[in-house]
Design an enzyme around this catalytic site. Structure first.
Site, PDB file in Angstrom:
ATOM      1  N   ASP A  50     -17.265   6.816  -1.447  1.00  0.00           N
ATOM      2  CA  ASP A  50     -16.096   6.994  -0.679  1.00  0.00           C
ATOM      3  C   ASP A  50     -15.646   8.670  -0.003  1.00  0.00           C
ATOM      4  OD1 ASP A  50     -13.755   5.950   0.175  1.00  0.00           O
ATOM      5  OD2 ASP A  50     -12.550   6.184  -1.881  1.00  0.00           O
ATOM      6  N   CYS A  98     -16.531   0.870   0.010  1.00  0.00           N
ATOM      7  CA  CYS A  98     -15.394   0.380   0.299  1.00  0.00           C
ATOM      8  C   CYS A  98     -14.443   0.464   1.962  1.00  0.00           C
ATOM      9  CB  CYS A  98     -13.707   0.894  -0.143  1.00  0.00           C
ATOM     10  SG  CYS A  98     -13.701   2.739  -0.594  1.00  0.00           S
ATOM     11  N   GLN A 112      -9.516  -4.490  -3.728  1.00  0.00           N
ATOM     12  CA  GLN A 112     -11.251  -3.871  -3.408  1.00  0.00           C
ATOM     13  C   GLN A 112     -12.047  -3.888  -4.345  1.00  0.00           C
ATOM     14  OE1 GLN A 112     -11.999  -1.751  -0.939  1.00  0.00           O
ATOM     15  NE2 GLN A 112     -14.258  -2.427  -1.801  1.00  0.00           N
ATOM     16  N   ARG A 122     -14.078  -9.087   1.162  1.00  0.00           N
ATOM     17  CA  ARG A 122     -11.745  -9.067   0.784  1.00  0.00           C
ATOM     18  C   ARG A 122     -11.068 -10.296   0.836  1.00  0.00           C
ATOM     19  NH1 ARG A 122      -9.624  -3.726   1.010  1.00  0.00           N
ATOM     20  NH2 ARG A 122      -8.201  -4.840   0.599  1.00  0.00           N
ATOM     21  N   ARG A 146       0.867  -1.254  -0.145  1.00  0.00           N
ATOM     22  CA  ARG A 146       0.248  -0.251  -0.055  1.00  0.00           C
ATOM     23  C   ARG A 146       1.115   1.390  -0.148  1.00  0.00           C
ATOM     24  NH1 ARG A 146      -5.280   1.031   3.559  1.00  0.00           N
ATOM     25  NH2 ARG A 146      -5.823  -0.216   2.198  1.00  0.00           N
ATOM     26  N   HIS A 156      -6.977   0.443  -6.460  1.00  0.00           N
ATOM     27  CA  HIS A 156      -7.044  -0.170  -5.559  1.00  0.00           C
ATOM     28  C   HIS A 156      -7.970  -1.785  -6.152  1.00  0.00           C
ATOM     29  CE1 HIS A 156      -7.698  -1.754  -1.443  1.00  0.00           C
ATOM     30  NE2 HIS A 156      -8.399  -0.437  -1.047  1.00  0.00           N
TER      31      HIS A 156
HETATM   32  N1   CP Z   1     -11.477  -0.736   1.859  1.00  0.00           N
HETATM   33  C1   CP Z   1      -9.981  -0.507   2.784  1.00  0.00           C
HETATM   34  O1   CP Z   1      -8.588  -1.199   2.065  1.00  0.00           O
HETATM   35  O2   CP Z   1      -9.513  -0.353   4.476  1.00  0.00           O
HETATM   36  P1   CP Z   1      -8.837  -0.152   4.868  1.00  0.00           P
HETATM   37  O3   CP Z   1      -7.742   1.138   4.788  1.00  0.00           O
HETATM   38  O4   CP Z   1      -9.134  -0.296   6.058  1.00  0.00           O
HETATM   39  O5   CP Z   1      -7.671  -1.434   4.655  1.00  0.00           O
HETATM   40  N1  NVA Z   2     -10.013   6.236  -1.351  1.00  0.00           N
HETATM   41  C1  NVA Z   2      -9.660   5.954  -0.498  1.00  0.00           C
HETATM   42  C2  NVA Z   2     -10.098   4.536  -0.144  1.00  0.00           C
HETATM   43  C3  NVA Z   2      -9.228   3.647   1.216  1.00  0.00           C
HETATM   44  C4  NVA Z   2      -9.372   2.336   1.090  1.00  0.00           C
HETATM   45  C5  NVA Z   2      -8.095   6.389  -0.126  1.00  0.00           C
HETATM   46  O1  NVA Z   2      -7.329   6.421  -0.862  1.00  0.00           O
HETATM   47  O2  NVA Z   2      -8.077   6.622   0.990  1.00  0.00           O
END
Ligand code: CP
Ligand code: NVA
Length: 333
Positions: free
Chosen positions: A251, A291, A160, A319, A130, A157
């Site tokens: 989101d 999400c 997701q 997930r 990430r 993502h």
């Molecule tokens: N939806 C998602 O990726 O959640 P987190 O940021 O908690 O991993």
């Molecule tokens: N768009 C959000 C998604 C988190 C799962 C972010 O990048 O923070």
């Protein structure tokens, strides 16, 4: 894993690992940086395996590995769902997860991204990362011989999206022809959703404020992947987007890394809140997706997120199943 299993009273066929279509899906050793790294056949294969693993979970079936495979889990940003589901998924498959938090490796600071990948490539079976900068994932992939999995970047993502597509398929029984309305920021989650929907025959209309639309190159790519390029559209009008929608998805208005813009974004995005009025325009049969994490009272109201149309916790659960399928297919038996 070779026998039928019972899950809450339902009999579900469970996969034998030997029956997993490694050859037909050709995913072993591949990376998942963009959801468009998969073709339509591969997306369906991942979803089918995910559904089978979901049905077989908790039946005491033999894991795929016996401690012979491992996953480095790199986090430059916080996480609940991704952290828990990748670590748990790896353990349920019989593999070894190694979590590397934001303060641990200093990706690109203490050591170059390429050197981190080169070292990890000598020890573990795959990398999940990430990151802030999407190009770090590409650089990792290009500097090691093991699969690299995007666990969220500023651009996409994909894990997701696999969970989202599984959720939609479970709830509506199909993906082909499903009408998805994206309401809010044209962000990383929206990008992967548009590409994934295009691959599976669903349509997306994204309603975003001016200046916050999805990246034009990704919209074009999604159009090129769709059977009908008109299936992928962008508008400024949330009411237009949700009219006749089967799925309404939103989101947060400020993603991780955009915290400094949060208050300014709140004003811009206020007309894009998914509330009971907007859901009514979609109709009673539409499902609501998020999400998570949610900023309650901003992009979505409690009434919608906790209401009967919400499938957000199914997405969170899925997930786990979707990523177990990804790990099994990319790392291999
Ligand atoms: N939806 C998602 O990726 O959640 P987190 O940021 O908690 O991993
Ligand atoms: N768009 C959000 C998604 C988190 C799962 C972010 O990048 O923070």
């Amino acid at each position: 894993m070779g026998q039928d299993s019972t899950n809450e009273g339902r009999t579900t066929p469970s996969p034998t690992w030997a029956a997993v279509r490694y050859d037909s899906l050709e995913l072993r050793g591949r990376s998942l940086i963009s959801i468009a790294d998969l073709d339509a056949h591969q997306v369906t294969g991942v979803l089918d395996l995910a559904a089978a693993l979901k049905g077989a979970r908790g039946t005491g079936a033999a894991p795929l590995w016996n401690g012979t495979r491992s996953l480095a889990m790199i986090f430059e940003k916080p996480s609940l769902r991704t952290r828990v589901t990748f670590e748990l998924g790896m353990r349920e498959l019989g593999g070894i997860p190694i979590v590397l938090g934001p303060t641990e490796i200093g990706l690109g600071k203490r050591e170059s991204v390429a050197d981190v990948a080169r070292n990890l490539g000598r020890w573990v079976s795959a990398i999940m990362a990430r990151v802030y900068d999407h190009s770090a994932l590409v650089e990792m992939r290009d500097n090691c011989a093991i699969p690299v999995i995007n666990a969220l970047s500023d651009v996409e993502h994909p894990c997701q999206t696999l969970a989202d597509l599984l959720t939609i398929r479970e709830r509506l029984g199909r993906l082909d022809g499903v009408r998805i309305a994206w309401v809010g920021d044209g962000n990383n989650v929206a990008h992967s959703l548009m590409l994934g929907a295009a691959l599976t025959g669903a349509s997306v209309i994204a309603a975003c404020p001016t200046g916050y639309e999805p990246d034009a190159a990704i919209v074009e790519k999604a159009r090129s992947l769709a059977h009908d390029p008109g299936a992928i559209r962008v508008t400024g009008n949330p009411y237009e987007a949700v009219a006749d929608a089967d799925v309404v998805y939103t989101d947060v208005w400020a993603s991780m890394g955009q915290e400094a813009e949060a208050s300014q974004r709140k004003a811009v995005f206020a007309p894009y809140q998914v509330n009971a009025d907007l859901m009514r325009r979609a109709g009673a049969r539409a499902i609501f997706l998020h999400c998570l994490p949610a900023h309650r009272g901003e992009e979505v109201t409690d009434e919608v997120l906790d209401g009967p149309q919400s499938a957000a916790l199914d997405q969170a659960e899925n997930r786990l199943h979707a990523q177990k399928a990804v790990l099994a297919l990319l790392i291999g038996p």
